[in-house]
Design a protein around this motif. Structure first.
Motif, mmCIF file in Angstrom:
data_model
loop_
_atom_site.group_PDB
_atom_site.id
_atom_site.type_symbol
_atom_site.label_atom_id
_atom_site.label_comp_id
_atom_site.label_asym_id
_atom_site.label_seq_id
_atom_site.Cartn_x
_atom_site.Cartn_y
_atom_site.Cartn_z
ATOM 1 N N THR A 228 0.841 -1.204 0.000
ATOM 2 C CA THR A 228 0.000 0.000 0.000
ATOM 3 C C THR A 228 0.871 1.248 0.000
ATOM 4 N N ALA A 229 1.840 1.264 0.892
ATOM 5 C CA ALA A 229 2.724 2.427 0.993
ATOM 6 C C ALA A 229 3.501 2.634 -0.306
ATOM 7 N N GLU A 230 3.951 1.535 -0.905
ATOM 8 C CA GLU A 230 4.712 1.669 -2.156
ATOM 9 C C GLU A 230 3.827 2.146 -3.307
ATOM 10 N N LEU A 231 2.597 1.661 -3.325
ATOM 11 C CA LEU A 231 1.646 2.119 -4.344
ATOM 12 C C LEU A 231 1.477 3.623 -4.228
ATOM 13 N N GLN A 232 1.257 4.067 -2.993
ATOM 14 C CA GLN A 232 1.015 5.490 -2.769
ATOM 15 C C GLN A 232 2.266 6.320 -3.019
ATOM 16 N N ALA A 233 3.421 5.689 -2.836
ATOM 17 C CA ALA A 233 4.681 6.402 -3.069
ATOM 18 C C ALA A 233 4.986 6.475 -4.562
ATOM 19 N N GLY A 234 4.228 5.727 -5.361
ATOM 20 C CA GLY A 234 4.367 5.874 -6.805
ATOM 21 C C GLY A 234 5.100 4.756 -7.528
ATOM 22 N N ARG A 235 5.273 3.608 -6.891
ATOM 23 C CA ARG A 235 5.957 2.512 -7.583
ATOM 24 C C ARG A 235 5.244 2.182 -8.893
ATOM 25 N N ARG A 236 6.011 2.211 -9.989
ATOM 26 C CA ARG A 236 5.462 2.201 -11.341
ATOM 27 C C ARG A 236 4.589 0.977 -11.646
ATOM 28 N N GLY A 237 5.091 -0.193 -11.329
ATOM 29 C CA GLY A 237 4.347 -1.413 -11.626
ATOM 30 C C GLY A 237 3.044 -1.491 -10.840
ATOM 31 N N TYR A 238 3.090 -1.015 -9.618
ATOM 32 C CA TYR A 238 1.891 -1.051 -8.770
ATOM 33 C C TYR A 238 0.829 -0.095 -9.293
ATOM 34 N N ARG A 239 1.294 1.077 -9.732
ATOM 35 C CA ARG A 239 0.354 2.049 -10.294
ATOM 36 C C ARG A 239 -0.330 1.463 -11.536
ATOM 37 N N ALA A 240 0.455 0.789 -12.347
ATOM 38 C CA ALA A 240 -0.084 0.208 -13.586
ATOM 39 C C ALA A 240 -1.112 -0.871 -13.253
ATOM 40 N N LEU A 241 -0.789 -1.664 -12.263
ATOM 41 C CA LEU A 241 -1.698 -2.733 -11.842
ATOM 42 C C LEU A 241 -2.982 -2.125 -11.271
ATOM 43 N N TRP A 242 -2.789 -1.062 -10.476
ATOM 44 C CA TRP A 242 -3.952 -0.366 -9.901
ATOM 45 C C TRP A 242 -4.880 0.120 -11.003
ATOM 46 N N GLN A 243 -4.278 0.673 -12.085
ATOM 47 C CA GLN A 243 -5.083 1.182 -13.203
ATOM 48 C C GLN A 243 -5.909 0.056 -13.831
ATOM 49 N N GLN A 244 -5.321 -1.141 -13.867
ATOM 50 C CA GLN A 244 -6.054 -2.285 -14.425
ATOM 51 C C GLN A 244 -7.232 -2.652 -13.525
ATOM 52 N N PHE A 245 -7.010 -2.625 -12.212
ATOM 53 C CA PHE A 245 -8.119 -2.895 -11.271
ATOM 54 C C PHE A 245 -9.259 -1.905 -11.527
ATOM 55 N N PHE A 246 -8.869 -0.658 -11.645
ATOM 56 C CA PHE A 246 -9.853 0.409 -11.829
ATOM 57 C C PHE A 246 -10.661 0.195 -13.110
ATOM 58 N N ASN A 247 -9.934 -0.069 -14.210
ATOM 59 C CA ASN A 247 -10.610 -0.219 -15.499
ATOM 60 C C ASN A 247 -11.602 -1.370 -15.477
#
Length: 587
Positions: A228-247
């Motif tokens: 969670t902390a890494e996602l919020q800190a901007g880790r690239r792969g996590y952000r990309a994965l998050w975008q997939q969840f959202f879509n």
RNA sequence: GGACCCGUAGCUCAGUUGGAUAGAGCAGCUGCCUUCUAAGCAGCAGGUCGCAGGUUCGAAUCCUGCCGGGUUCGCCA
């Protein structure tokens, strides 16, 4: 147009003022005793109490002034000093005709020149909607429709739950399963695949598994927190994965909300304010509003006057992750910048009341809310017939999709049983069943005061009898049918008029629409609209059974009754639309 | 334990700026479909408003205490 109750209150107020008393004692309302009068004014009792005089004497003086007004057919004093009022049929008819010609049907303009943001729905990314989201969605939608009708400039925001620990739980669970290793490769610098590695169905299975794993194993929870902390800190792969969840989630949520007929102006969420969170936190730190405590960054919000313990709002956890209080604050900053509203209304479970109190206090302390009043309109739990939170027969959480399917199936069954619509197309039958099913759900929910828990009994509601959504639709459909037949026979509706007791009662109820809308806005209480609509439908049903319209030989009377029917239909349809309930052409 | 919410008819619920005889739906009982949709209409029956005090001309509503139920009380949302 001026509401009838306001018109009468002004007249009575002037009478009080002429006696040297406050005009505010002139408030006139529908009578509690319809057998005695149409309207009542209780102001003489309060005025006498304030002036320490005899209430009956005050009432006598005020009544004497009202008696000279030709509007009234009757002015009487009863009991300790109630002033009972009846209008003449002519006065009633004139106001009914004015209502029929008013495009807004007398809607109050309480929100003129004011803007609000309403926050409701709040579904989570990667989780299917369940019955728990029903109340927020249905109540919130009704409120956004009501406030808009009352003249407010309304911006609704779905406020997705998409930035907290649940995201970290999903990410770490996917890492464990080795489903999409590329997102976890810190050295990867290329483009991530366009196609989501997980479908919505996958997420529906993965999420509970992830949640259970974290509950059972502290190590897994720690991983989730880190993710969670890494996602919020901007880790690239996590952000990309998050975008997939959202879509993937957006597709399912769109389907769900459109089947409920609910629209949001904005699909923002916790993650939407990510970019402004860090500057906000820095600013709060610099201004010493946020301070360090036990390794976390918090805003103390307790006050000397507090009778209860008021924990501080935690902005940044000791592991560096932010919480929903942080995103809620940042969202206020965003809304003030974008909409600059007079009111931000949060339609969220009452169990989060303390949280909102913390957020509101923090916002006030930080001075970030602009001119906006922050208000939490909470609601109680939807329980099953056992009085415990609603579950499926096997004890699981019931998905909203399945619940809608169930009520729709019941409606379809009823249509078949009645033998109605055998000649309709399959599409129309499905459409009717859908509208009736949704009406059942929404009315059952909205007719309870929002703060109380309520019991959802599918079997009871599916009977479609008595105080239910379908009863109201049925009343409207019968009027539509009469108007259709009248048109076929060349009968045109005229201006409505008052002749019989049934018509009088119906007129009084029609003219009370602005009062219901004002009261519902004031209490953020759609159940007031439900009550109003039900009484209106009842009043019409009585009129309907007492007067056979199409066989009426007096053409003027027939036209007036068609006009009254048309006006009732217009008002009923309007109130139902405020509840988010659609009326089928026929049923 | 502290704070907040709730307790109204057999069941599900309305009803608080204090007001007249506490309302509705369901369930029960009686009637009403050769005329506009009976998913309806008319009527009957059903309550010491959790209990006990208090304030008031007047309390389901305001105050106090008690009983019963629920929610919540710093790193979930």
């Amino acid at each position: 147009m001026t509401a009838l109750s306001a018109e009468l209150s002004a007249i009575a107020g002037a009478a009080f003022a002429a006696e040297g008393l406050s005009q505010s004692f002139g408030q006139v309302q529908r009578s509690d005793r319809p057998d005695l009068a149409q309207f009542q004014c209780n102001g003489a009792l309060a005025a006498a109490k304030a002036a320490k005089t005899n209430p009956r004497a005050v009432a006598e003086k005020v009544a004497a002034r009202l008696k000279v007004n030709p509007l009234f057919a009757k002015v009487e004093i009863a009991g300790p000093g109630f002033i009972n009022l009846d209008l003449t049929d002519d006065a009633l008819t004139a106001r009914g005709v004015a209502l029929a010609h008013d495009g807004n049907l007398g809607a109050p303009e309480t929100g003129k020149g004011k803007a609000m943001v309403i926050d409701f729905g709040g579904p989570n990314v990667a989780k299917p909607m369940h019955v728990g989201h029903l109340r927020s969605s249905v109540i919130g939608d009704s409120l956004q429709r009501l406030f808009r009708a009352n003249g407010w400039t309304v911006t609704s925001d779905i406020h997705l739950g998409d930035w907290g620990l649940q995201m970290g739980q999903l990410i770490s669970e996917i890492e464990h399963r080795g489903i999409a290793p590329v997102y976890f490769d810190p050295d990867f610098t290329g483009e991530y695949p366009a196609q989501s590695p997980v479908s919505m169905e996958d997420l529906e299975e993965i999420y509970p598994a992830a949640s259970a794993a974290c509950k059972a194993d502290p190590a897994r929870l720690e991983e989730a927190r880190k993710a969670t902390a890494e996602l919020q800190a901007g880790r690239r792969g996590y952000r990309a994965l998050w975008q997939q969840f959202f879509n993937v989630s957006k597709v399912g949520l769109d389907r769900e909300f459109s089947s409920l007929g609910i629209h949001f102006d904005m699909w923002k969420g916790e993650a939407s304010v990510d970019a402004i969170t860090v500057p906000m936190v820095e600013d709060l730190k610099a201004r010493q509003i946020a301070v360090e405590s036990e390794g976390a960054l918090v805003i103390p919000v307790e006050r000397n006057s507090d009778k209860k313990e008021m924990p501080p709002l935690i902005l940044v956890k000791s592991d560096g992750a932010v919480l929903y209080g942080t995103t809620d604050l940042a969202t206020i900053v965003d809304r003030v910048k974008e909409q600059n509203p007079d009111l931000i209304l949060y339609v969220v479970d009452q169990r989060q009341h303390l949280h909102f109190e913390q957020v509101f206090r923090a916002a006030e302390k930080a001075g970030i809310a602009g001119k906006a009043t922050l208000e939490h309109a909470g609601f109680g739990t939807m329980n099953g017939t056992d009085g415990k939170p609603f579950k499926t027969r096997v004890g699981g959480v019931m998905k909203l999709f399945d619940l809608i399917a169930m009520v729709t199936a019941e409606a379809k069954k009823r249509l078949t049983e009645q033998g109605i619509g055998e000649d309709y197309s399959a599409e129309e039958r499905a459409d009717i069943a859908r509208k009736v099913g949704i009406a059942t759900l929404k009315f059952a929910d909205l007719s309870n005061y929002r703060l109380t828990d309520y019991i959802f009994d599918l079997e009871r509601f599916s009977k479609f009898e008595g105080k239910t959504g379908p009863y109201l639709q049925y009343a409207a459909v019968r009027i539509q049918s009469i108007l259709r037949r009248a048109a076929e026979q060349g009968f045109a509706p005229g201006d409505p008029a008052t002749h019989s007791p049934e018509e009088r009662t119906l007129f009084l109820q029609l003219l009370a629409l602005p009062d219901a809308m004002t009261a519902a806005e004031k209490g953020r209480a759609p159940n007031i609209l439900c009550d109003y609509a039900f009484t209106l439908a009842q009043n019409y049903s009585r009129f309907y059974s007492e007067h056979h319209i199409l066989s009426e030989s007096d053409a003027a009377l027939r036209a007036a009754r068609l006009g009254l029917s048309a006006l009732t239909l217009a008002v009923l349809t309007k109130v139902l639309s405020l509840l988010g309930i659609e009326v089928p052409e026929r049923m």
